[in-house]
Scaffold this motif. Structure first.
Motif, mmCIF file in Angstrom:
data_model
loop_
_atom_site.group_PDB
_atom_site.id
_atom_site.type_symbol
_atom_site.label_atom_id
_atom_site.label_comp_id
_atom_site.label_asym_id
_atom_site.label_seq_id
_atom_site.Cartn_x
_atom_site.Cartn_y
_atom_site.Cartn_z
ATOM 1 N N TYR A 1 0.627 -1.720 0.082
ATOM 2 C CA TYR A 1 0.158 0.016 0.225
ATOM 3 C C TYR A 1 0.405 0.949 -0.061
ATOM 4 O O TYR A 1 1.713 1.024 0.893
ATOM 5 N N GLY A 2 0.320 2.240 -1.063
ATOM 6 C CA GLY A 2 1.120 3.371 0.021
ATOM 7 C C GLY A 2 0.149 4.609 0.205
ATOM 8 O O GLY A 2 -0.692 4.714 0.497
ATOM 9 N N ASN A 3 0.812 5.003 1.279
ATOM 10 C CA ASN A 3 0.484 6.161 1.752
ATOM 11 C C ASN A 3 0.635 7.492 1.912
ATOM 12 O O ASN A 3 1.846 8.272 1.790
ATOM 13 N N VAL A 4 -0.364 8.700 1.811
ATOM 14 C CA VAL A 4 0.121 10.105 1.536
ATOM 15 C C VAL A 4 -0.057 10.996 3.021
ATOM 16 O O VAL A 4 -1.276 10.694 3.400
ATOM 17 N N TRP A 5 0.993 11.629 3.519
ATOM 18 C CA TRP A 5 1.126 12.092 4.530
ATOM 19 C C TRP A 5 0.589 13.566 4.228
ATOM 20 O O TRP A 5 1.546 14.374 3.758
ATOM 21 N N ASN A 6 0.291 14.754 4.928
ATOM 22 C CA ASN A 6 -0.170 15.771 5.289
ATOM 23 C C ASN A 6 1.430 16.309 6.370
ATOM 24 O O ASN A 6 0.433 15.740 7.467
ATOM 25 N N TRP A 7 2.301 16.627 5.805
ATOM 26 C CA TRP A 7 3.666 16.587 6.605
ATOM 27 C C TRP A 7 3.157 18.265 7.831
ATOM 28 O O TRP A 7 3.894 18.401 8.789
ATOM 29 N N LYS A 8 1.922 19.083 7.700
ATOM 30 C CA LYS A 8 1.977 20.207 8.304
ATOM 31 C C LYS A 8 0.964 20.130 9.388
ATOM 32 O O LYS A 8 1.419 20.437 11.171
ATOM 33 N N GLN A 9 0.411 19.074 9.396
ATOM 34 C CA GLN A 9 -0.548 18.481 10.272
ATOM 35 C C GLN A 9 -0.062 18.149 11.679
ATOM 36 O O GLN A 9 -0.213 18.407 12.911
ATOM 37 N N PRO A 10 0.502 16.737 11.762
ATOM 38 C CA PRO A 10 0.574 15.496 10.253
ATOM 39 C C PRO A 10 -0.685 14.597 10.602
ATOM 40 O O PRO A 10 -1.165 14.510 11.405
ATOM 41 N N MET A 11 -1.210 14.486 9.415
ATOM 42 C CA MET A 11 -2.263 13.083 9.618
ATOM 43 C C MET A 11 -2.195 12.998 7.982
ATOM 44 O O MET A 11 -1.782 12.860 7.157
ATOM 45 N N ARG A 12 -2.502 11.397 8.091
ATOM 46 C CA ARG A 12 -2.628 10.680 6.529
ATOM 47 C C ARG A 12 -4.118 10.847 5.997
ATOM 48 O O ARG A 12 -5.025 10.987 6.572
ATOM 49 N N ILE A 13 -3.393 11.480 4.824
ATOM 50 C CA ILE A 13 -4.507 11.683 3.962
ATOM 51 C C ILE A 13 -5.324 10.949 2.629
ATOM 52 O O ILE A 13 -6.344 10.679 2.576
ATOM 53 N N ASN A 14 -4.484 9.987 2.765
ATOM 54 C CA ASN A 14 -4.746 8.479 1.903
ATOM 55 C C ASN A 14 -4.311 7.131 1.890
ATOM 56 O O ASN A 14 -2.963 7.668 2.531
ATOM 57 N N ARG A 15 -4.591 6.686 2.083
ATOM 58 C CA ARG A 15 -3.760 5.390 1.564
ATOM 59 C C ARG A 15 -4.580 4.514 1.023
ATOM 60 O O ARG A 15 -5.675 4.119 0.203
ATOM 61 N N PHE A 16 -3.483 3.854 -0.346
ATOM 62 C CA PHE A 16 -4.328 3.141 -1.441
ATOM 63 C C PHE A 16 -3.126 1.575 -1.814
ATOM 64 O O PHE A 16 -2.310 2.299 -1.566
ATOM 65 N N SER A 17 -4.198 1.117 -2.457
ATOM 66 C CA SER A 17 -3.498 -0.790 -3.094
ATOM 67 C C SER A 17 -2.856 -0.004 -3.949
ATOM 68 O O SER A 17 -3.285 0.626 -5.358
ATOM 69 N N ASN A 18 -1.370 -0.810 -4.194
ATOM 70 C CA ASN A 18 -0.760 -0.314 -5.388
ATOM 71 C C ASN A 18 -0.710 -1.106 -6.709
ATOM 72 O O ASN A 18 -0.004 -1.008 -7.781
ATOM 73 N N MET A 19 -1.607 -1.998 -6.218
ATOM 74 C CA MET A 19 -2.034 -3.504 -7.331
ATOM 75 C C MET A 19 -0.513 -3.866 -7.667
ATOM 76 O O MET A 19 -1.210 -5.415 -8.279
ATOM 77 N N ASN A 20 0.215 -4.255 -6.830
ATOM 78 C CA ASN A 20 1.006 -5.343 -7.310
ATOM 79 C C ASN A 20 1.207 -6.543 -6.538
ATOM 80 O O ASN A 20 -0.215 -6.620 -5.639
ATOM 81 N N PRO A 21 1.417 -7.609 -6.919
ATOM 82 C CA PRO A 21 1.298 -9.033 -6.695
ATOM 83 C C PRO A 21 1.246 -8.721 -5.396
ATOM 84 O O PRO A 21 1.802 -8.575 -4.787
ATOM 85 N N LEU A 22 0.709 -10.246 -4.538
ATOM 86 C CA LEU A 22 0.354 -10.820 -2.900
ATOM 87 C C LEU A 22 2.215 -11.342 -3.394
ATOM 88 O O LEU A 22 2.794 -11.674 -3.489
ATOM 89 N N GLY A 23 2.109 -10.740 -1.727
ATOM 90 C CA GLY A 23 3.863 -11.068 -1.568
ATOM 91 C C GLY A 23 5.283 -10.274 -1.854
ATOM 92 O O GLY A 23 6.474 -10.117 -1.778
ATOM 93 N N SER A 24 4.865 -9.199 -2.965
ATOM 94 C CA SER A 24 5.696 -8.473 -3.693
ATOM 95 C C SER A 24 5.640 -6.768 -2.496
ATOM 96 O O SER A 24 4.131 -6.980 -2.317
ATOM 97 N N ARG A 25 6.252 -5.857 -3.166
ATOM 98 C CA ARG A 25 7.311 -4.941 -1.824
ATOM 99 C C ARG A 25 7.288 -3.589 -2.683
ATOM 100 O O ARG A 25 7.110 -3.663 -3.835
ATOM 101 N N ILE A 26 6.546 -2.391 -2.659
ATOM 102 C CA ILE A 26 6.699 -1.135 -2.972
ATOM 103 C C ILE A 26 8.187 -0.605 -2.509
ATOM 104 O O ILE A 26 8.809 -1.063 -1.256
ATOM 105 N N THR A 27 8.860 -1.050 -3.389
ATOM 106 C CA THR A 27 10.456 -0.737 -3.044
ATOM 107 C C THR A 27 10.725 1.075 -3.572
ATOM 108 O O THR A 27 12.035 1.006 -3.168
ATOM 109 N N SER A 28 10.097 1.298 -4.760
ATOM 110 C CA SER A 28 10.616 2.837 -5.032
ATOM 111 C C SER A 28 9.387 4.198 -4.727
ATOM 112 O O SER A 28 8.773 3.162 -5.468
#
Length: 234
Positions: A1-28
């Motif tokens: 999953y990807g997470n989007v943060w508002n660093w001024k608050q701070p708070m998370r404003i969105n979380r979304f699936s990157n749709m990569n296969p089960l067992g794989s990771r977002i590495t960049s």
């Protein structure tokens, strides 16, 4: 999953699936068009880059495009897995991809074509990578799992490989950065030291600093450098 943060608050404003296969990771992760219509590229260790728009709002989130940038992504050695490592050159529209591969692959994103493969010349995998944003991106600097840092020039023959190798780090290089205002390169490794290099000085670093607590190997897992201001975060 990807997470989007508002660093001024701070708070998370969105979380979304990157749709990569089960067992794989977002590495960049990379920001594209950050001063205009911002996009995010997410590279995962299945070798695929996915580009997203509207990441700050769940209702406007959209997958713009995706493609397999490295079909031969696989571990080259034991001792970890860096996955897919990518960097983006905004002005030239170029995407550089490497990681658990024997090459750095250059993509022309506008044409959706591979334009160059540069051999890394190392049995160890690329753990981080950046290109010089001050020019046309012909200089690429990569850190490796064995602690070496290698500099490549896209204008040379693709068979030549690295034009400079620095070998002072003893462990996994977590990040490399090229200053937009000087010719200095900054790197950090899991052993806790930050080193400064110059493209004008071969084979040795200009300076080494050790942040507080940096002597404990494997605790130093991230390094971020400001492109213009003399600021480093670990």
């Amino acid at each position: 999953y990807g997470n989007v943060w508002n660093w001024k608050q701070p708070m998370r404003i969105n979380r979304f699936s990157n749709m990569n296969p089960l067992g794989s990771r977002i590495t960049s992760l990379s920001l594209l068009n950050e001063h205009n219509f911002a996009l995010v590229s997410a590279g995962s260790d299945d070798g695929v880059v996915r580009i997203w728009s509207g990441i700050d709002n769940p209702d406007s989130l959209r997958l713009v495009t995706s493609w397999k940038v490295l079909s031969d992504l696989s571990p080259l050695t034991t001792g970890g897995n860096a996955g897919l490592i990518v960097d983006w050159h905004q002005q030239q529209g170029l995407l550089m991809a490497s990681g658990n591969a024997s090459v750095i692959r250059i993509w022309d994103v506008n044409k959706e074509l591979t334009i160059q493969d540069i051999p890394t010349g190392s049995e160890k995998f690329v753990t981080c990578m950046t290109c010089d944003k001050r020019d046309d991106g012909h200089t690429i600097v990569a850190g490796f799992a064995d602690g070496t840092i290698r500099s490549f020039d896209r204008r040379t023959s693709s068979k030549q490989g690295a034009i400079t190798t620095w070998a002072e780090h003893k462990n996994w290089v977590v990040n490399v950065s090229i200053s937009k205002t000087t010719n200095q390169i900054v790197s950090g490794s899991t052993s806790g030291e930050i080193k400064f290099w110059s493209t004008d000085v071969l084979h040795k670093s200009l300076k080494t600093i050790t942040p507080r607590g940096g002597q404990n190997a494997n605790n130093f897992m991230a390094l971020a450098c400001h492109n213009i201001a003399p600021l480093i975060a670990t």
